[in-house]
Design a protein around this motif. Structure first.
Motif, PDB file in Angstrom:
ATOM      1  N   VAL A  10      48.106 -30.057  16.941  1.00 49.35           N
ATOM      2  CA  VAL A  10      48.420 -29.685  18.322  1.00 49.35           C
ATOM      3  C   VAL A  10      48.161 -30.865  19.269  1.00 49.35           C
ATOM      4  O   VAL A  10      47.154 -31.551  19.147  1.00 49.35           O
ATOM      5  CB  VAL A  10      47.577 -28.464  18.758  1.00 49.35           C
ATOM      6  CG1 VAL A  10      47.731 -28.206  20.240  1.00 49.35           C
ATOM      7  CG2 VAL A  10      47.981 -27.239  17.955  1.00 49.35           C
ATOM      8  N   VAL A  11      49.093 -31.089  20.164  1.00 48.88           N
ATOM      9  CA  VAL A  11      48.891 -32.061  21.243  1.00 48.88           C
ATOM     10  C   VAL A  11      48.353 -31.293  22.451  1.00 48.88           C
ATOM     11  O   VAL A  11      48.981 -30.340  22.903  1.00 48.88           O
ATOM     12  CB  VAL A  11      50.211 -32.773  21.611  1.00 48.88           C
ATOM     13  CG1 VAL A  11      50.047 -33.590  22.883  1.00 48.88           C
ATOM     14  CG2 VAL A  11      50.662 -33.666  20.466  1.00 48.88           C
ATOM     15  N   GLY A  12      47.175 -31.697  22.922  1.00 49.02           N
ATOM     16  CA  GLY A  12      46.611 -31.070  24.113  1.00 49.02           C
ATOM     17  C   GLY A  12      47.102 -31.763  25.366  1.00 49.02           C
ATOM     18  O   GLY A  12      47.774 -32.794  25.310  1.00 49.02           O
ATOM     19  N   ARG A  15      46.040 -35.490  25.788  1.00 47.93           N
ATOM     20  CA  ARG A  15      46.774 -36.437  24.947  1.00 47.93           C
ATOM     21  C   ARG A  15      48.207 -36.583  25.444  1.00 47.93           C
ATOM     22  O   ARG A  15      48.738 -37.688  25.518  1.00 47.93           O
ATOM     23  CB  ARG A  15      46.741 -35.985  23.483  1.00 47.93           C
ATOM     24  CG  ARG A  15      47.388 -36.986  22.534  1.00 47.93           C
ATOM     25  CD  ARG A  15      47.243 -36.574  21.080  1.00 47.93           C
ATOM     26  NE  ARG A  15      45.853 -36.393  20.685  1.00 47.93           N
ATOM     27  CZ  ARG A  15      45.020 -37.391  20.395  1.00 47.93           C
ATOM     28  NH1 ARG A  15      45.444 -38.650  20.459  1.00 47.93           N
ATOM     29  NH2 ARG A  15      43.782 -37.147  20.053  1.00 47.93           N
TER      30      ARG A  15
END
Lengths: 292, 531
Positions: A10-12, A15
């Motif tokens: 997962v890209v938060g 980021r």
């Protein structure tokens, strides 16, 4: 802990902002993406189809000048603030009648005086933070193709494609529901259907943040369904980078019954919910593009 | 090493360099420039500044002021005096400050300031004990008849016997005389001197008249008593002093205030300037003379920290306070220095926890406004005002008013609600509500506007969530603002803000997941979690 596959890849938000938006998107390109008139012109120059622009308006008082053109739009038109975000301030009309009554897609007919008022509030910046003098766009309304449409949808679905360094990395269909009031945005209650780009089928879907396999209103099965015109959409989305030079962008497309896929807008800060729709994170796909 | 993978290496290097340089400056200040940090222990108290304006006409001039007394319940620190070098200043053993000039003409401000820490005291009176017959020599003088305290006058003696007939015990006598002076002698807010007999005859008197009468009645019944003259400490400007009574009970001096109703107790705010029926100010005749006190509640060490390092170079804040002729309080400077720290709290809440309050730094500013009201009262007011403003706003949105005029209406509604709510709360005894007047109107209005927008574009659940987030973050900021060691450290070493910058260099380079994102994306975490 922090490899590309950590926590489902997962890209938060942190980021996305630092490693993608801030790294890949230059200020002028972001400004162009946020300006619907500028990005439309740039896409037209690249030969990318977008909804035809009927007129622009800088002052509500000048509505009279534009009104005849609106009346000529037999399949209706869409009103948008030039710098609106997240679909705010967008109104869809089925017709503008010559005597001054307008038929909105949702709700009761309004008078041109009421319409003028709503235009004035767009122009005063109601829906566009940080823009003191807003411009209103009038675009043709997309003639809904039946290819993406499920039975009895309360509004048109659209496609979101994440394009990183000119390569489509993830896509989803956003399907409106009764709960979303006909809108396609996921946080407003639309269904997000993740698309396997290689196979061209819907593999996974979410509604209200949780996994769904069927459309909540129609009961139609979502997963396993092929997405028509996907390749054309992907090609169009990837070409958008030449028009609006964003290294990391979200491209929104709709399917017109006659013109086929058209690009509605490009987004310099595309949301993270697409990962929920696809059931996996963006990082592996982004890392693959970066490695090439 | 993996821990640092989500941070930017360059940013960490710059942050460490800046922090090290800051630590170096602080170390240099302490070790080489001898900055004192002993004072970095905060204590509450009042900073009092007396300004006297004198105008002379070429003749010898003298001004005498009874200075605050050191006692077990009041301590006076950091006394400072300034008269532009035109007067000689001396303090006599009885704590009388005197400013003298052999010949003085023109106009001059004399300032005298100090930091006072006072305590409240309550005394227990012995029950059933008779009034003593005799006292030691130094006490006996407090039974004498004076020019304005006519304790031997027949009408005073008669009144005293009426209130406490012969044989009445000590505490009942005190109670009856106090009650009479407190409830039967009406308080008049007038300046000027009233003697005991006049106060008795009129049945009303100023503060000093009431106390002269009380002292006279006590003396008439054989209880030694004297006046006390002083100042009530509250953040304010003052041109009045306050008098109360002190009686000798059971070998102890016990205070009574028949003006504000304190029986055998003295509140924290009472600062004694003079013992006995003595004027606080005396000066040569035929000069122009005016005075006022400016009182501010604050931490002692803010002053200490700046002034104890007064002769040191690099004391930026001292440079500032002198530059501005000391009209800016250190409290204000401290708030200004604290706001970036609050902003860091907001940044941590947003980028690490993932809370989404309204506005970018709104919670940090909201927390500043809680300073005058306290957290609970402030938050309650904030919520009430926002709900009222939002109700009006939603109604106005139906009217389809244009954006800016609508905001002006919201600001007006906010101001009216603040005023009315504060008045109502003060009527019900919530004194903190007085601080609400400083509530930032624009912040409240904008918060209400954002709240209304989310309410209409999404739903009450989303709007409520963000409102709660706003309050939580504002509460955290408020907590951080109130960490006293942090306050004083910032005042002593404002360069600590460079550390604040360093923290944000690191935070700004951190690409890890926010805590709320772990929750949001929990369904996707099945593969490879923990590797």
């Amino acid at each position: 802990m922090s490899g590309p596959s950590a926590f489902g890849g997962v890209v938060g938000m942190n980021r996305r902002n630092r490693d993608f938006v801030l790294r890949c998107n230059r200020r002028p390109a972001i400004a162009m993406a946020k300006d619907k008139i500028a990005s439309k012109a740039a896409m037209a120059a690249e030969g990318i189809p977008t909804p035809r622009l009927i007129a622009t308006l800088h002052a509500a008082a000048a509505l009279d000048r534009v009104y005849p053109a609106l009346v000529r739009e037999e399949s209706g038109f869409v009103v948008k603030p030039c710098h609106g975000a997240q679909g705010r301030g967008i109104q869809i009309f089925l017709r503008a009648l010559p005597e001054g009554t307008l038929l909105p897609f949702h709700g009761d007919p309004i008078t041109s005086r009421e319409f003028q008022f709503s235009l004035a509030s767009i122009i005063s910046g109601e829906y566009s933070s940080g823009v003191p003098e807003e411009t209103v766009l009038f675009e043709e309304r997309i003639r809904l193709s039946t290819a993406w449409v499920y039975r009895d949808l309360p509004g048109p679905p659209d496609m979101r494609v994440i394009v990183y360094e000119g390569r489509a990395v993830m896509a989803m269909l956003r399907v409106p529901t009764v709960a979303s009031g006909g809108r396609a945005n996921l946080h407003q209650g639309g269904v997000g259907a993740g698309i396997d780009l290689a196979a061209g089928v819907i593999t996974h879907a979410v509604w209200k943040g949780r996994r769904a396999t069927h459309h909540p209103d129609t009961g139609e099965e979502l997963t396993g369904r092929p997405v028509q015109h996907l390749q054309e959409c992907v090609v169009l989305a990837e070409r958008c980078r030449r028009a609006v030079p964003l290294g990391y962008m979200g491209v929104d497309l709709m399917l017109d019954a006659q013109a086929g896929p058209v690009v509605i807008e490009v987004n310099s800060h595309p949301g993270l919910a697409i990962q929920l729709a696809n059931g996996h994170g963006l990082r592996p796909a982004l890392a693959q593009v970066a490695a090439e | 090493m993996k821990l640092f993978k989500n941070f930017g290496k360059i940013e960490i290097a710059i942050a460490l360099a800046i922090s090290a340089a800051t630590a170096g400056v602080i170390f240099y200040k302490i070790q080489v420039l001898d900055y004192t940090i002993a004072a970095v222990r905060p204590e509450d108290g009042y900073f009092v500044r007396l300004t006297m304006n004198v105008r002379g006409n070429g003749r010898p001039l003298s001004v005498r002021v009874t200075l605050p007394l050191q006692s077990e319940r009041q301590s006076i620190k950091s006394e400072r005096e300034s008269s532009g070098g035109r007067f000689t200043y001396t303090i006599s053993p009885g704590r009388i400050g005197q400013w003298r000039a052999p010949d003085f003409s023109g106009d001059q401000n004399i300032t005298y300031s100090f930091f006072a820490q006072t305590q409240a005291r309550t005394y227990t009176l012995p029950e059933g004990v008779p009034i003593p017959d005799s006292y030691s020599d130094d006490i006996v003088k407090h039974l004498l008849d004076e020019e304005r305290i006519q304790s031997k006058a027949p009408e005073i003696v008669a009144k005293a016997l009426e209130l406490a007939p012969a044989g009445t015990d000590l505490s009942t006598t005190l109670k009856n005389i106090y009650n009479y002076c407190y409830t039967q002698v009406k308080f008049l807010e007038v300046r000027g001197t009233t003697d005991a007999i006049t106060a008795l005859k009129l049945g009303e008197a100023s503060c000093n008249g009431k106390n002269r009468l009380m002292v006279a009645l006590l003396r008439a019944r054989g209880i030694p008593a004297r006046m006390a003259n002083g100042l009530i400490l509250e953040s304010n400007r003052k041109r009045t002093t306050h008098a109360w009574t002190i009686a000798y009970v059971n070998e102890e001096w016990v205070p009574f205030c028949p003006t504000n109703g304190h029986f055998a107790e003295i509140p924290e705010q009472y600062l004694e300037l003079a013992k006995g029926d003595v004027a606080v100010f005396t000066h040569s005749p035929n000069i122009g003379f005016d005075w006022r006190f400016v009182i501010q509640r604050q931490l002692s060490n803010e002053e200490e920290v700046v002034y104890s390092n007064i002769s040191n170079p690099l004391n930026i804040l001292h440079a500032w306070t002198t530059l501005k002729d000391y009209h800016i309080s250190l409290q204000l400077i401290m708030i200004v220095l604290m706001v970036p720290i609050g902003a860091t709290v907001v940044a941590l809440c947003r980028n690490v926890i993932g809370l989404l309050p309204f506005g970018t730094f709104m919670p940090a500013l909201i927390a500043v406004s809680f300073r005058d009201t306290g957290l609970v009262v402030g938050a309650a007011f904030f919520l009430a005002v926002i709900l009222i403003a939002t109700a009006v706003n939603v109604a106005l949105m139906r009217l389809r008013l244009l954006h800016i005029p609508r905001l002006v209406i919201i600001i007006s509604v906010v101001v009216m609600s603040i005023t009315l709510l504060a008045l109502a709360a003060m009527r019900y005894g919530i004194t903190e509500a007085a601080g609400v007047s400083l509530f930032p109107m624009a912040i409240l209005s904008l918060t209400s506007e954002r709240f209304s927008q989310v309410l209409l574009q999404e739903d009450w659940k989303a709007a409520g969530k963000r409102m709660i987030a706003t309050f939580v973050v504002a509460g955290l900021c408020y907590g951080v603002y109130n960490i006293k060691p942090l306050q004083t450290a910032l005042i002593a070493f404002p360069e600590l803000l460079f550390v604040n910058i360093s923290i944000n260099l690191i935070l700004g380079s951190w690409t890890g997941m926010r805590l709320t994102e772990y929750l949001r994306f929990r369904d996707l975490a099945t593969i490879d979690d923990g590797n």
